[in-house]
Scaffold this motif. Sequence first.
Motif, PDB file in Angstrom:
ATOM      1  N   ASN A 113      -1.611   0.601   5.640  1.00 24.06           N
ATOM      2  CA  ASN A 113      -2.923   0.669   5.006  1.00 24.06           C
ATOM      3  C   ASN A 113      -3.803   1.640   5.796  1.00 24.06           C
ATOM      4  O   ASN A 113      -4.150   1.369   6.946  1.00 24.06           O
ATOM      5  CB  ASN A 113      -3.563  -0.719   4.965  1.00 24.06           C
ATOM      6  CG  ASN A 113      -4.892  -0.740   4.220  1.00 24.06           C
ATOM      7  OD1 ASN A 113      -5.595   0.260   4.141  1.00 24.06           O
ATOM      8  ND2 ASN A 113      -5.224  -1.889   3.664  1.00 24.06           N
TER       9      ASN A 113
ATOM     10  N   THR B 262      -3.338   5.775   1.480  1.00 18.50           N
ATOM     11  CA  THR B 262      -2.501   4.702   0.929  1.00 18.50           C
ATOM     12  C   THR B 262      -3.411   3.684   0.263  1.00 18.50           C
ATOM     13  O   THR B 262      -4.486   3.364   0.767  1.00 18.50           O
ATOM     14  CB  THR B 262      -1.649   4.013   2.010  1.00 18.50           C
ATOM     15  OG1 THR B 262      -2.490   3.267   2.886  1.00 18.50           O
ATOM     16  CG2 THR B 262      -0.852   5.032   2.809  1.00 18.50           C
TER      17      THR B 262
ATOM     18  N   ARG C 212       0.856  -1.185   0.000  1.00 15.07           N
ATOM     19  CA  ARG C 212       0.000   0.000   0.000  1.00 15.07           C
ATOM     20  C   ARG C 212       0.891   1.233   0.000  1.00 15.07           C
ATOM     21  O   ARG C 212       1.773   1.365   0.853  1.00 15.07           O
ATOM     22  CB  ARG C 212      -0.924   0.006   1.230  1.00 15.07           C
ATOM     23  CG  ARG C 212      -1.942  -1.125   1.257  1.00 15.07           C
ATOM     24  CD  ARG C 212      -2.949  -1.010   0.115  1.00 15.07           C
ATOM     25  NE  ARG C 212      -3.942  -2.077   0.095  1.00 15.07           N
ATOM     26  CZ  ARG C 212      -3.784  -3.245  -0.525  1.00 15.07           C
ATOM     27  NH1 ARG C 212      -2.644  -3.500  -1.158  1.00 15.07           N
ATOM     28  NH2 ARG C 212      -4.744  -4.144  -0.517  1.00 15.07           N
TER      29      ARG C 212
ATOM     30  N   SER D 251      -3.504   0.507  -3.275  1.00 16.21           N
ATOM     31  CA  SER D 251      -2.774  -0.311  -4.245  1.00 16.21           C
ATOM     32  C   SER D 251      -3.148   0.102  -5.664  1.00 16.21           C
ATOM     33  O   SER D 251      -4.205   0.705  -5.891  1.00 16.21           O
ATOM     34  CB  SER D 251      -3.118  -1.788  -4.046  1.00 16.21           C
ATOM     35  OG  SER D 251      -4.438  -2.048  -4.519  1.00 16.21           O
TER      36      SER D 251
ATOM     37  N   ILE E 125      -9.624  -0.061   3.099  1.00 17.86           N
ATOM     38  CA  ILE E 125      -8.769   0.929   3.755  1.00 17.86           C
ATOM     39  C   ILE E 125      -8.964   0.718   5.255  1.00 17.86           C
ATOM     40  O   ILE E 125     -10.054   0.936   5.787  1.00 17.86           O
ATOM     41  CB  ILE E 125      -9.144   2.367   3.348  1.00 17.86           C
ATOM     42  CG1 ILE E 125      -9.143   2.518   1.812  1.00 17.86           C
ATOM     43  CG2 ILE E 125      -8.189   3.373   4.000  1.00 17.86           C
ATOM     44  CD1 ILE E 125      -7.825   2.254   1.140  1.00 17.86           C
ATOM     45  N   GLU E 126      -7.915   0.295   5.938  1.00 14.73           N
ATOM     46  CA  GLU E 126      -8.083  -0.263   7.286  1.00 14.73           C
ATOM     47  C   GLU E 126      -8.491   0.742   8.358  1.00 14.73           C
ATOM     48  O   GLU E 126      -9.253   0.423   9.252  1.00 14.73           O
ATOM     49  CB  GLU E 126      -6.807  -0.993   7.710  1.00 14.73           C
ATOM     50  CG  GLU E 126      -6.612  -2.314   6.961  1.00 14.73           C
ATOM     51  CD  GLU E 126      -5.414  -3.103   7.454  1.00 14.73           C
ATOM     52  OE1 GLU E 126      -4.660  -2.570   8.305  1.00 14.73           O
ATOM     53  OE2 GLU E 126      -5.225  -4.230   6.984  1.00 14.73           O
TER      54      GLU E 126
ATOM     55  N   ASP F 298       3.790  -0.629   3.401  1.00 13.61           N
ATOM     56  CA  ASP F 298       2.901  -1.611   4.033  1.00 13.61           C
ATOM     57  C   ASP F 298       1.948  -0.998   5.059  1.00 13.61           C
ATOM     58  O   ASP F 298       1.455  -1.684   5.952  1.00 13.61           O
ATOM     59  CB  ASP F 298       3.717  -2.730   4.683  1.00 13.61           C
ATOM     60  CG  ASP F 298       4.680  -2.226   5.756  1.00 13.61           C
ATOM     61  OD1 ASP F 298       4.669  -1.008   6.041  1.00 13.61           O
ATOM     62  OD2 ASP F 298       5.432  -3.050   6.298  1.00 13.61           O
TER      63      ASP F 298
END
Length: 323
Positions: free
Chosen positions: A201, A218, A45, A220, A179-180, A199
């Motif tokens: 997210n 962030t 990400r 992908s 999106i965490e 890395d």
Amino acid sequence: MKEEQIKRMEDAISTDYNNMVGMVILKDGETIYENYYNGCSAESRIHVFSVTKSIVSILIGIALDKGLIKSIDDKVLDYYPEYTVKRGEKTLPNIRIKDILTMTAPYKYKFNPYIKYFTSMDWVKFSLDKLGGKGKIGEFRYAPIIGPDILSGILVKASGQSVLEFATENLFAPLDINIEGSITFDSKEEQMEFYKSTDTNGWVADPQGVNTAGWGLTISPVDMAKIGQLFLNKGKWNGRQIVSGKWVEESTTEHSRWEKMNLPYGYLWWIGSDGGYAAMGDGGNIIYVKPDKNMVVAITSLFNPRAKDRVEFIEKYILPCYE
């Protein structure tokens, strides 16, 4: 793409575009190329900087569709009734949402006061304090970071949710984009590490919990390509209208122009001279949509202040393969 075309493109990436970390190409809705570089993978990400702006523009369109925002001709301060306008300030009360979307709002700074912005406790209020002044409404003034957060604040006030919650419910979840959570920084060092991370997210938020509008997401390249395909589909995804086709069309039509660079601008989207349009972020992050070729190109890159133009890369190495 033929093997020799792919080799030529990847040779160029390794030499002239070597901060690139991921690329996805969609043609007619199908993935025809997906690759990762510099140790990255499909799980990585990347902070895509100003690509965030174009995604916030989509959220404004969704809020309009839902009637949460009446019109982009609404005055910005209609959403901030608690804000006190300084004596003698005549411009700020007349600035509309549309002026922020088209980068035609004036600001009270000559040079971006980044340190004061980042160290303030409320990035939305900081941006409101810098909005207006003696400049004219309607003249293009690109605001990289300080200013767009006003739109984040409007989304929070209009929806009653955080920007990330609203985005997850109405855009990310339907497109199967994860999106965490929100990201905050306790130090300058943490922020610098975030810029280099592959890395993390999430979506940056200020100390008040308001997610950023000008930077900070962030994501992908696969997920970026989905955003591009959504626009190519005139706002539809799997038969569901995520954002109106009218908003997609208006967002990708020229409303203003950066005369110095001769670059047309829509609603937080850059408009090409050949019918294409793009969400672009520092370092070479881009969602590029070419409707006449039914194609989307999404590229993630690690920040490099001297990164070569990705539109030029796409026009030289990808589009000619489909003429």
